[in-house]
Design a protein around this motif. Sequence first.
Motif, PDB file in Angstrom:
ATOM      1  N   LEU A  16       0.821  -1.212   0.000  1.00 56.32           N
ATOM      2  CA  LEU A  16       0.000   0.000   0.000  1.00 56.32           C
ATOM      3  C   LEU A  16       0.859   1.269   0.000  1.00 56.32           C
ATOM      4  CD1 LEU A  16      -2.859  -1.000   2.483  1.00 56.32           C
ATOM      5  CD2 LEU A  16      -2.628  -1.487   0.052  1.00 56.32           C
ATOM      6  N   ASN A  17       2.168   1.088  -0.194  1.00 55.51           N
ATOM      7  CA  ASN A  17       3.085   2.247  -0.283  1.00 55.51           C
ATOM      8  C   ASN A  17       2.971   3.197   0.904  1.00 55.51           C
ATOM      9  OD1 ASN A  17       4.321   1.584  -2.712  1.00 55.51           O
ATOM     10  ND2 ASN A  17       2.667   2.519  -3.893  1.00 55.51           N
ATOM     11  N   ILE A  42      -9.523   2.147  -2.293  1.00 57.22           N
ATOM     12  CA  ILE A  42      -8.617   1.439  -3.210  1.00 57.22           C
ATOM     13  C   ILE A  42      -7.714   0.499  -2.411  1.00 57.22           C
ATOM     14  CG2 ILE A  42      -6.719   1.687  -4.866  1.00 57.22           C
ATOM     15  CD1 ILE A  42      -9.325   2.580  -6.025  1.00 57.22           C
ATOM     16  N   ASP A  43      -7.282   0.953  -1.243  1.00 57.42           N
ATOM     17  CA  ASP A  43      -6.465   0.083  -0.381  1.00 57.42           C
ATOM     18  C   ASP A  43      -7.249  -1.169   0.014  1.00 57.42           C
ATOM     19  OD1 ASP A  43      -4.251   1.844  -0.313  1.00 57.42           O
ATOM     20  OD2 ASP A  43      -5.226   3.046   1.223  1.00 57.42           O
ATOM     21  N   LEU A  45      -9.509  -2.652  -1.727  1.00 59.35           N
ATOM     22  CA  LEU A  45      -9.494  -3.568  -2.874  1.00 59.35           C
ATOM     23  C   LEU A  45      -8.146  -4.279  -2.988  1.00 59.35           C
ATOM     24  CD1 LEU A  45     -11.349  -1.368  -5.539  1.00 59.35           C
ATOM     25  CD2 LEU A  45     -12.260  -3.327  -4.287  1.00 59.35           C
ATOM     26  N   GLU A  46      -7.061  -3.550  -2.697  1.00 62.32           N
ATOM     27  CA  GLU A  46      -5.723  -4.165  -2.720  1.00 62.32           C
ATOM     28  C   GLU A  46      -5.623  -5.271  -1.675  1.00 62.32           C
ATOM     29  OE1 GLU A  46      -3.053  -3.991  -4.568  1.00 62.32           O
ATOM     30  OE2 GLU A  46      -3.692  -2.387  -5.881  1.00 62.32           O
ATOM     31  N   VAL A  49      -7.298  -8.357  -2.941  1.00 58.56           N
ATOM     32  CA  VAL A  49      -6.409  -9.053  -3.884  1.00 58.56           C
ATOM     33  C   VAL A  49      -5.331  -9.812  -3.113  1.00 58.56           C
ATOM     34  CG1 VAL A  49      -4.668  -8.730  -5.691  1.00 58.56           C
ATOM     35  CG2 VAL A  49      -6.819  -7.465  -5.801  1.00 58.56           C
ATOM     36  N   ASP A  52      -6.529 -13.087  -1.638  1.00 58.05           N
ATOM     37  CA  ASP A  52      -6.658 -14.125  -2.669  1.00 58.05           C
ATOM     38  C   ASP A  52      -5.279 -14.638  -3.081  1.00 58.05           C
ATOM     39  OD1 ASP A  52      -7.407 -15.710  -4.757  1.00 58.05           O
ATOM     40  OD2 ASP A  52      -8.278 -14.135  -5.975  1.00 58.05           O
ATOM     41  N   LYS A  53      -4.384 -13.716  -3.394  1.00 57.29           N
ATOM     42  CA  LYS A  53      -3.070 -14.071  -3.923  1.00 57.29           C
ATOM     43  C   LYS A  53      -2.211 -14.825  -2.897  1.00 57.29           C
ATOM     44  CE  LYS A  53       0.660 -11.678  -6.389  1.00 57.29           C
ATOM     45  NZ  LYS A  53       1.126 -10.357  -6.830  1.00 57.29           N
ATOM     46  N   LYS A  85      -4.122 -21.653   1.405  1.00 55.76           N
ATOM     47  CA  LYS A  85      -2.712 -21.850   1.044  1.00 55.76           C
ATOM     48  C   LYS A  85      -1.817 -21.015   1.946  1.00 55.76           C
ATOM     49  CE  LYS A  85      -2.493 -18.513  -2.807  1.00 55.76           C
ATOM     50  NZ  LYS A  85      -2.260 -18.329  -4.241  1.00 55.76           N
TER      51      LYS A  85
ATOM     52  N   PHE B  52       2.761   9.040  -2.441  1.00 57.17           N
ATOM     53  CA  PHE B  52       3.502   7.801  -2.696  1.00 57.17           C
ATOM     54  C   PHE B  52       2.646   6.720  -3.349  1.00 57.17           C
ATOM     55  CE2 PHE B  52       5.782   9.798   0.864  1.00 57.17           C
ATOM     56  CZ  PHE B  52       6.962  10.046   0.184  1.00 57.17           C
ATOM     57  N   LYS B  53       1.330   6.900  -3.290  1.00 54.37           N
ATOM     58  CA  LYS B  53       0.454   5.904  -3.899  1.00 54.37           C
ATOM     59  C   LYS B  53       0.165   6.211  -5.361  1.00 54.37           C
ATOM     60  CE  LYS B  53      -1.680   4.781   0.456  1.00 54.37           C
ATOM     61  NZ  LYS B  53      -2.886   4.376   1.163  1.00 54.37           N
ATOM     62  N   TYR B 110      -3.836 -11.342 -11.120  1.00 55.78           N
ATOM     63  CA  TYR B 110      -4.111 -10.489  -9.957  1.00 55.78           C
ATOM     64  C   TYR B 110      -3.919  -9.012 -10.311  1.00 55.78           C
ATOM     65  CZ  TYR B 110      -3.944 -14.757  -7.212  1.00 55.78           C
ATOM     66  OH  TYR B 110      -4.200 -16.004  -6.720  1.00 55.78           O
ATOM     67  N   PRO B 111      -4.846  -8.431 -11.075  1.00 60.52           N
ATOM     68  CA  PRO B 111      -4.706  -7.012 -11.410  1.00 60.52           C
ATOM     69  C   PRO B 111      -4.810  -6.149 -10.149  1.00 60.52           C
ATOM     70  CG  PRO B 111      -6.865  -7.819 -12.059  1.00 60.52           C
ATOM     71  CD  PRO B 111      -6.081  -9.014 -11.628  1.00 60.52           C
ATOM     72  N   PRO B 113      -5.796  -3.054  -8.126  1.00 54.91           N
ATOM     73  CA  PRO B 113      -6.708  -1.905  -8.240  1.00 54.91           C
ATOM     74  C   PRO B 113      -5.958  -0.580  -8.201  1.00 54.91           C
ATOM     75  CG  PRO B 113      -7.535  -3.499  -6.648  1.00 54.91           C
ATOM     76  CD  PRO B 113      -6.154  -3.924  -6.991  1.00 54.91           C
ATOM     77  N   ALA B 114      -4.901  -0.504  -7.401  1.00 54.47           N
ATOM     78  CA  ALA B 114      -4.158   0.752  -7.250  1.00 54.47           C
ATOM     79  C   ALA B 114      -3.384   1.109  -8.522  1.00 54.47           C
ATOM     80  CB  ALA B 114      -3.204   0.656  -6.068  1.00 54.47           C
TER      81      ALA B 114
END
Lengths: 85, 205
Positions: A16-17, A42-43, A45-46, A49, A52-53, A85, B52-53, B110-111, B113-114
């Motif tokens: 998330l930088n 947006i974070d 949503l990250e 992801v 899942d990953k 996993k 930074f984002k 794994y696209p 979003p950011a």
Amino acid sequence: METLKQELKKNIVEQLNLEDITVEDINDNDILFGDGLGLDSIDALELIVMLDKNYGIKLTDPKQGRAIFESIEVMAKYIFENRTK
Amino acid sequence: MNSNYHISSFCKIKNNEVSLNGSVIYNNENNNFSAFIKAAYKSLETNYAKFFKMDALSKLAFLAADVLLKNEHLNPEEENNIAIVFSNKASSIDTDRKHQQSIQNKEDYYPSPAVFVYTLPNICIGEISIKYKLFSENSFFIFDAFNAQHLLDNTNSLLSTDKTKKVLCGWVELDGDDYEAFLYLVTNKGSIIHNKQNIVKLYNT
């Protein structure tokens, strides 16, 4: 569980930088969104992801994230109980 | 068309250097773009937590705009009537490639979003508008090369029709470590007459 929490903190800072925040700055029960770490939609949503990953957990409803991403403590517990996993 | 408009200030970011009105305000010769823009952000005391984002194009545009708008001493609590007219050649190709890489492997899909959110060049305008409360007109044009005439016509049109009091305009181009920002502020006051000759001259200086 402690290892998982540390791994989560490291991933959150990196993915998330969060430039000015270190793993040590994040407490297990800190609120991650809003006034806490200041994460945004947006974070969120990250993080979906990332679940899942890294852990094989698919959240089909983004609203689930509100409860799961409350804090590192809550996230770690959820991942521990649901990871594939 | 009214020729009484002026370029009140201009900013350039190129070759690891940031300049304002022709004077270098930051340089750092030994960095790639990522390291350079981060160091410039810190040196120029650009206070915006989400910096930074951003993707690289937005960081470039945001920093150049911030250098110019800081000088305007705007009230952070009030809406500011400043339009934005940006342009470039590469559009958002730098971020588009990153997004493409994340979706091309069907087995490991794994696209981020950011990353995806920045796959349009005009997103950088949104970042600037959020910080400086600019809710006025904005456009982002794609050209083969710097197009002073189009920027001139568009800006004069916005000012002469009272759509805005000032226009922040210019060129923000980025593809990997090749980058160049040239932004300038057009208003009623200033020492440089807003015409094509002066825009081209400042761009090429």
